[in-house]
Design a protein around this motif. Structure first.
Motif, mmCIF file in Angstrom:
data_model
loop_
_atom_site.group_PDB
_atom_site.id
_atom_site.type_symbol
_atom_site.label_atom_id
_atom_site.label_comp_id
_atom_site.label_asym_id
_atom_site.label_seq_id
_atom_site.Cartn_x
_atom_site.Cartn_y
_atom_site.Cartn_z
ATOM 1 N N MET A 1 14.817 26.428 9.549
ATOM 2 C CA MET A 1 15.144 25.250 10.356
ATOM 3 C C MET A 1 16.610 25.330 10.776
ATOM 4 S SD MET A 1 14.794 21.179 9.447
ATOM 5 C CE MET A 1 13.026 21.269 9.212
ATOM 6 N N SER A 2 16.873 25.116 12.057
ATOM 7 C CA SER A 2 18.229 25.218 12.571
ATOM 8 C C SER A 2 19.088 24.053 12.094
ATOM 9 C CB SER A 2 18.209 25.239 14.100
ATOM 10 O OG SER A 2 17.737 24.006 14.610
ATOM 11 N N ALA A 3 20.398 24.206 12.251
ATOM 12 C CA ALA A 3 21.332 23.161 11.830
ATOM 13 C C ALA A 3 21.106 21.875 12.607
ATOM 14 C CB ALA A 3 22.769 23.648 12.020
ATOM 15 N N GLU A 4 20.740 22.007 13.893
ATOM 16 C CA GLU A 4 20.493 20.819 14.709
ATOM 17 C C GLU A 4 19.297 20.031 14.197
ATOM 18 O OE1 GLU A 4 20.969 23.818 15.838
ATOM 19 O OE2 GLU A 4 22.858 23.690 16.960
ATOM 20 N N LEU A 5 18.234 20.749 13.803
ATOM 21 C CA LEU A 5 17.040 20.074 13.293
ATOM 22 C C LEU A 5 17.302 19.437 11.932
ATOM 23 C CD1 LEU A 5 14.196 22.582 14.294
ATOM 24 C CD2 LEU A 5 14.860 20.445 15.415
ATOM 25 N N VAL A 6 18.088 20.122 11.107
ATOM 26 C CA VAL A 6 18.457 19.553 9.809
ATOM 27 C C VAL A 6 19.267 18.279 10.000
ATOM 28 C CG1 VAL A 6 19.820 19.918 7.716
ATOM 29 C CG2 VAL A 6 18.387 21.763 8.606
ATOM 30 N N SER A 7 20.185 18.310 10.963
ATOM 31 C CA SER A 7 21.001 17.130 11.256
ATOM 32 C C SER A 7 20.131 15.985 11.768
ATOM 33 C CB SER A 7 22.071 17.479 12.289
ATOM 34 O OG SER A 7 22.827 16.333 12.639
#
Length: 216
Positions: A1-7
């Protein structure tokens, strides 16, 4: 999962955790279901969270269509949502929200006798508006409207779903949990969550204004 999705997942989860405020609703749930047996309390817990899930997911999926039909932009909805969440945050900090919930509980319990058939409190007031209230419904519409693809939509829905699952678990353990926490701890947590929600709401309002006027 990308950082954007985690955020995105983190922001959505925290927002709904504060909005639903399951720890704050737990004492009310325990009060409303106190006169029933364990089977009755389990049934109310499962049914109320199921009703809230249907309501919130329905608005999450239908929110974009509704905004488009009413010619409301995402930025306008974001700003309005920020104002609404800020008002809810004020209520939480000054315990007005808890007072209203307790008042609803008293209305439902009013005139109830131990030897009468137990009321079904799962839809009202627990499912609506204690879990799926105006703030959580509007926020579900906002986050789903802002999701650009199905991956982001899935992240938003999973964050909402996880909160509803936590709500169910807290309701199932409401009796012992309320005794463990006590009124003072529950009140303190509600105030802390209210401050967090206030900060989130101000950020939403700022983002909405910047987007509407092209300031970003």
């Amino acid at each position: 999962m990308s950082a954007e999705l985690v955020s995105l997942f983190t922001a959505t989860f925290v927002t709904f955790f504060v909005l639903i405020d399951a720890l704050g609703v737990a004492p009310i749930f325990a009060t409303l279901t106190a006169q029933g047996d364990a089977a009755y309390r389990r049934r109310m817990a499962f049914k109320s969270t199921f009703v809230a899930t249907i309501i919130m997911f329905a608005f999450a999926f239908g929110g974009s269509w509704l905004l488009g039909a009413m010619h409301i932009s995402i930025d306008a909805f974001r700003a309005a949502g920020g104002v609404l969440l800020f008002l809810i945050a004020l209520d939480m900090v000054f315990e007005k929200r808890t007072e209203r919930r307790e008042h609803r509980a008293e209305e439902v319990l009013g005139g109830h006798k131990p030897d009468t058939e137990l009321d079904d409190v799962s839809v009202f007031p627990i499912g609506i508006p204690m879990i799926a209230g105006p703030g959580s419904i509007a926020t579900a519409m906002f986050y789903m409207s802002g999701a650009t693809d199905w991956t982001e939509k899935a992240v938003v829905l999973s964050a909402i779903g996880l909160n509803l699952l936590l709500t169910l678990i807290i309701f199932l353990a409401a009796g012992p949990l309320v005794r463990l926490m006590g009124a003072s701890v529950a009140g303190a947590m509600t105030r802390i969550l209210g401050v967090i929600l206030a900060a989130l709401s101000v950020q939403l309002l700022i983002d909405g204004i910047k987007g509407a006027f092209g300031l970003g």
